[in-house]
Design an enzyme around this catalytic site. Sequence first.
Site, PDB file in Angstrom:
ATOM      1  CB  SER A 249       4.924  -4.765 -11.323  1.00 18.07           C
ATOM      2  OG  SER A 249       3.516  -4.697 -11.152  1.00 18.07           O
TER       3      SER A 249
ATOM      4  CB  CYS B 234      -0.471  -1.202  -0.975  1.00 22.29           C
ATOM      5  SG  CYS B 234       0.396  -1.058  -2.554  1.00 22.29           S
ATOM      6  CG  ASP B 235       1.906  -4.665  -4.220  1.00 18.61           C
ATOM      7  OD1 ASP B 235       0.699  -4.381  -4.221  1.00 18.61           O
ATOM      8  OD2 ASP B 235       2.563  -4.794  -5.253  1.00 18.61           O
ATOM      9  CE  LYS B 236       6.823  -4.788  -2.336  1.00 18.62           C
ATOM     10  NZ  LYS B 236       5.809  -4.402  -3.320  1.00 18.62           N
TER      11      LYS B 236
END
Length: 568
Positions: free
Chosen positions: A476, A126-128
């Site tokens: 986002s 996921c993103d982070k």
Amino acid sequence: MTAPDPQSQRPLRSLAANSPVRQAHWRALGLTDADLLKPKIAVVNSSSELAVCFAHLDGVAKVVKDAIRAAGGVPFEVRTTAPSDFITGAGRQGSYILAARDLVTNDIEAQVEAAMLDGMVCLTSCDKTPPGHLMAAMRLNIPTLLVIGGYQASGMVDGDPVDIEDLFSGGVGASLGKPGKHAMEDVTRNAIRGPGVCAGMATANTMHCVVEALGMCIAGSAPVRANSEKMFDAARAAGARIVEMVREDLTPRRIMTPGAFYNAAAMVLAVSGSINAIKHLQATATEGGVDADLFAIWDEVGRKVPTLAAVRPNGPVRIEGFEDAGGARAMLKQLEPLLDREVLVASGRTMGEDLADATIVDAEIIRPLDRPVSDGPSIAILKGSLAPESAVVKLGIRDGTRPEAFEGTARVFEDTASAMKAIAAGELQKGDVLVLRGQGLKGGPAMGGGASIVLFAIDAAGLARDVAFITDGQLSGLCLKGLTIAEVAPEAAVGGPIARVRDGDRIEIDVAARRLDLAVAADELARRPAPGNAFPVPADGWLGIYRRDVQPMATGAVLLDLPVGGRD
């Protein structure tokens, strides 16, 4: 137990710390005398039962560990925090989302550096987690590879494909009494059909493509269907390759050079990826002490690189289509004339050598430079009296339907709730510029997630093309609605000009000139009261530490002024 690995070009770090007590601990875990002399590899896993983003990573870790053993190394699985935007974004208005990026980096340092391991494979999802892993790689500067965890399967409702973008935008619209085509219950049950990150070219898949452009994964790894054989093949290859990289002493600072960051910027612009990639790349460069100003690089590269793929939310192509067309590797091949081909990548070869056998499966989905989807830039950096340091605007596919110049009247809001209330009440008018402040690195803290909700609300109200939206918060990667300018720096909480904007002020946006200006005389602006110290979201514990220590956007929002060690 001090003999070096006979195949290594450099004595192993793990052997230098091979005290009798350490040996005893590892023997109790089942290591043999021979194992104690082998390269020790961290398998960094953010597996979590909280979110599907990470739910499958234990299986990936097993494959990587088996491959490391087969290649002559010893794997040690370690865990980090697992930030998933839609799950860990529930508390404190989403403030834990970005703040957790730096926790990932520090988790890795506290385990891998403290144990003096020789290399690491990071299971990135996921993103982070991708930027957290890249930042840790630069900080520790030990041989590192990232394994791409892949994207989730999405479903269908009444014959229409639905994914996380439909779910997010539909949910905000429904909250404003603006239902979408399908019932939210049906979308909720079908938008996510398995483990992995959000489908589409949002932040996670953007960062996965960035990892490939930087040369920090097995070539051809991104994007990829989660739990596919292709994903597991890359995991096995990474487990084998990391042992070779330790023996070759191929470290991240040899790979992630200024040229590599240039290539990564070109990738994000070509796929019209998430604006969040800019600060994540800057943070990675800062951690490694690399002399790279990503905001300046972005402006330079953006004037050369058009949009070459129209992946959702930019256009109709779904992420599966982009992968099947050749993915990030095919995009690099199309971009090759503009890239720094001499940079090293994880294979030990140059980018140019690595791309020699790359192919483009579908040149309609991943276009050549002379036949782009649209002119660039897909993302631009603005400056001006309202953003003396920087601000970011995502233009996406420039087809003339989205304004790139705007002059309007400010409507100022201090928090998400008041902005949402005004939108729901129909108070926002054509020609307004909605200014949402107090959402920045310190003000949020960590930028939160409120700005994205406001943007989807503007769109649901049918105003995306009639108003502009300006915020010192982040968006986002799913957000591409109207003329929206985010990450205005300096932010309101540190006294940036956005803190002194008042209702009725005129704001001028000119993307072609890269300008964001407040039509208020400098002396009048200086006379206006300075912002107070009240924050919409209280921050104690970890968020309090983050608010206190986070550095400006120009550093990528790292928590330290300078990198903290690692090997030269």
